[in-house]
Motif scaffolding. Structure first.
Motif, PDB file in Angstrom:
ATOM      1  N   UNK A  86      -8.641   2.412  12.668  1.00  0.00           N
ATOM      2  CA  UNK A  86      -8.316   1.732  13.923  1.00  0.00           C
ATOM      3  C   UNK A  86      -7.451   2.590  14.830  1.00  0.00           C
ATOM      4  N   UNK A  87      -6.687   3.488  14.227  1.00  0.00           N
ATOM      5  CA  UNK A  87      -5.845   4.397  15.015  1.00  0.00           C
ATOM      6  C   UNK A  87      -6.606   5.640  15.465  1.00  0.00           C
ATOM      7  N   UNK A 108       1.065   0.629  10.459  1.00  0.00           N
ATOM      8  CA  UNK A 108       2.133  -0.322  10.145  1.00  0.00           C
ATOM      9  C   UNK A 108       2.313  -0.424   8.637  1.00  0.00           C
ATOM     10  N   UNK A 109       3.563  -0.586   8.190  1.00  0.00           N
ATOM     11  CA  UNK A 109       3.909  -0.735   6.778  1.00  0.00           C
ATOM     12  C   UNK A 109       3.497   0.486   5.955  1.00  0.00           C
ATOM     13  N   UNK A 110       3.571   1.669   6.576  1.00  0.00           N
ATOM     14  CA  UNK A 110       3.117   2.900   5.928  1.00  0.00           C
ATOM     15  C   UNK A 110       3.844   3.157   4.615  1.00  0.00           C
ATOM     16  N   UNK A 111       5.169   3.056   4.610  1.00  0.00           N
ATOM     17  CA  UNK A 111       5.936   3.330   3.403  1.00  0.00           C
ATOM     18  C   UNK A 111       5.649   2.308   2.301  1.00  0.00           C
ATOM     19  N   UNK A 112       5.471   1.061   2.707  1.00  0.00           N
ATOM     20  CA  UNK A 112       5.164   0.015   1.734  1.00  0.00           C
ATOM     21  C   UNK A 112       3.789   0.236   1.099  1.00  0.00           C
ATOM     22  N   UNK A 113       2.834   0.638   1.928  1.00  0.00           N
ATOM     23  CA  UNK A 113       1.496   0.914   1.413  1.00  0.00           C
ATOM     24  C   UNK A 113       1.512   2.127   0.490  1.00  0.00           C
ATOM     25  N   UNK A 114       2.254   3.158   0.881  1.00  0.00           N
ATOM     26  CA  UNK A 114       2.351   4.358   0.038  1.00  0.00           C
ATOM     27  C   UNK A 114       2.985   4.031  -1.305  1.00  0.00           C
ATOM     28  N   UNK A 115       4.024   3.242  -1.319  1.00  0.00           N
ATOM     29  CA  UNK A 115       4.674   2.859  -2.570  1.00  0.00           C
ATOM     30  C   UNK A 115       3.740   2.014  -3.435  1.00  0.00           C
ATOM     31  N   UNK A 144      -3.568  -6.219  11.194  1.00  0.00           N
ATOM     32  CA  UNK A 144      -3.100  -4.835  11.259  1.00  0.00           C
ATOM     33  C   UNK A 144      -1.646  -4.663  10.842  1.00  0.00           C
ATOM     34  N   UNK A 145      -0.922  -5.780  10.670  1.00  0.00           N
ATOM     35  CA  UNK A 145       0.497  -5.670  10.328  1.00  0.00           C
ATOM     36  C   UNK A 145       0.895  -6.551   9.152  1.00  0.00           C
ATOM     37  N   UNK A 146      -0.086  -7.079   8.466  1.00  0.00           N
ATOM     38  CA  UNK A 146       0.200  -7.965   7.335  1.00  0.00           C
ATOM     39  C   UNK A 146      -0.638  -7.556   6.129  1.00  0.00           C
TER      40      UNK A 146
END
Length: 475
Positions: A86-87, A108-115, A144-146
């Motif tokens: 999407x980006x 969005x939530x890049x660090x959370x997704x990576x972890x 896109x943000x949840x």
């Protein structure tokens, strides 16, 4: 009794969705055994009431709608890929780590997704084909943000695919004159509900397109069947290995018979009963022409689906990522582990790279053998050949994740073989592979793996080579 079985199943599935963690091994296995026993009895009780089985199958799936997957973390990478598309970012050209290490957070939530996805997944390029990526993008479009929102959208897509599998699977069973309720050995199976709907694995989408394609092919709509088959390939690459098996269907299938010449009836004391049958004649070149056109359509459609992501870097990254499954990763394997131990004995180190290549060559040889030396003229014969090819591949593979056998299970529905159904029951043992007394020991527990495959190979050998050998060789 059916009501009691249904309510009990609902409670167990709720526990699976919201009240279990992967490391709670005793609870995991106990719940799975219980829900599998309930599933078996539900089908036995309601096999003549397919409407009730349908309501139950999708009622059980509905329980998982709001649940975050608790037995797999792959969905975090799914969300990442969809959001990067999407980006305007090609997900095949960048690893997650390349962004995070550079201090860039493109979604969005890049660090959370990576972890959530873990370092192993984040350090490799994505290997999910375009139809998968389309599903990920749809999830990103609506959420896109949840993370939970993305999970819900992807889960609804997988459930929709199961609806399609139920529809075309039932119609195919009718055409093959098999009991329609057999489709529920797949649709209502706890393994399918938990691994696909619950843990968000897109094998269910691949299965839907494959079943639809087989149904179209059997209905002599081979052009549309080729396009739909390509959609299955573009979801997961596995169906590619089935392509050679179509040779006899197109060349020697019933649709291609141009004339039947009657033979003189044998004497009453003749022992050759086959002489009583007419000899079919086939339009060989017509069959070959359609076969080539079928292959061309499959390849062209697949290439077009990959085309939006094309670049020289994409070819290099994707091929390397796919190669990792044959030369680096190992999990829940069977024959490979035996070959690995032999390699340790004679060479002193892991020969996975050599064994992986050798296994690939063996699979190719096996596919070619079944394509030309085994009868694959009828649809039942063709599907049985697919089942045997895929079984051989998984028996020799270095990595067999639980959700991989979904394809085996759906193929078995249209045959007389039940070893994939048994495997869908004992596959839960693969989650116990890392149970070791010493917590520092991260290797798989081969006793657990051995128990799983002892059961699977036992049933396989009994069905294929002892009890039902003629069915594999001729039917």
């Amino acid at each position: 009794m059916p009501l009691l079985l249904a309510i009990s199943s609902l409670l167990f599935y709720w526990a699976f969705a919201y009240n279990i963690v992967r490391t709670d091994y005793i609870k995991l296995v106990t719940l799975y055994i219980a829900v599998f026993i309930l599933f078996y009895n539900i089908i036995k009780q309601l096999k003549h009431n397919t409407k009730a089985l349908t309501y139950l199958a999708f009622g059980f799936r509905a329980i998982f709608i709001l649940a975050i997957p608790n037995l797999s973390q792959d969905f975090y990478r799914f969300i990442w890929d969809g959001r990067t598309i999407l980006e305007g970012i090609n997900p095949y050209l960048h690893t997650v780590e390349s962004f995070i290490n550079a201090g860039k957070y493109p979604v969005a939530q890049a660090l959370e997704l990576r972890a959530g996805m873990g370092s192993l997944n984040a350090s490799h390029f994505t290997n999910y084909p375009p139809i998968n990526q389309l599903c990920f993008t749809i999830a990103a479009l609506f959420a896109s943000k949840s993370i939970l929102g993305s999970v819900i959208v992807m889960r609804l897509l997988i459930i929709a695919a199961d609806f399609g599998t139920l529809h075309y699977g039932s119609k195919l069973l009718e055409k093959l004159k098999l009991p329609v309720h057999h489709i529920f050995w797949y649709i209502l199976n706890p393994f399918i509900i938990i691994e696909l709907t619950g843990n968000l694995h897109f094998e269910g989408v691949m299965v839907f397109f494959l079943v639809w394609s087989i149904y179209l092919l059997y209905s002599n709509k081979w052009v549309l069947a080729a396009v739909v088959f390509a959609l299955s390939v573009a979801t997961k690459l596995i169906p590619l290995m089935f392509l050679p098996l179509f040779y006899q269907w197109f060349v020697f299938g019933n649709w291609n018979i141009i004339k039947k010449t009657s033979q003189k009836a044998p004497q009453e004391d003749s022992k050759n009963k086959l002489d009583l049958l007419p000899t079919p004649r086939y339009n060989y070149w017509k069959g070959i022409t359609k076969l080539i056109a079928f292959y061309a359509l499959v390849i062209l459609t697949t290439v077009l689906l990959f085309a939006p992501f094309y670049s020289s870097e994409f070819i290099n990254n994707y091929s390397k990522t796919v190669a990792l499954w044959f030369g680096n990763f190992e999990f829940n394997a069977s024959l490979y582990y035996i070959a690995r131990e032999i390699g340790y004995l004679f060479r002193g180190y892991n020969e996975i790279a050599i064994i992986g290549k050798a296994a690939s060559i063996l699979v190719v040889c096996f596919v070619i053998t079944l394509s030309f030396l085994r009868k694959n003229k009828t649809m039942t014969q063709l599907i049985t050949a697919m089942l045997m090819v895929l079984s051989f591949y998984y028996f020799t593979a270095t990595t067999v994740h639980p959700w991989y056998i979904a394809m085996l299970l759906i193929l078995s529905v249209f045959t007389k073989y039940k070893f994939p159904l048994v495997w869908s029951f004992v596959i839960i043992l693969s989650y116990l592979a890392y149970v070791n007394v010493n917590s520092m020991d991260k290797s798989e527990n081969l006793w657990v793996i051995g128990l799983e495959y002892l059961v699977v190979y036992g049933v396989f050998i009994w069905e294929v080579f002892i009890k039902k050998a003629p069915r594999f060789l001729e039917a």
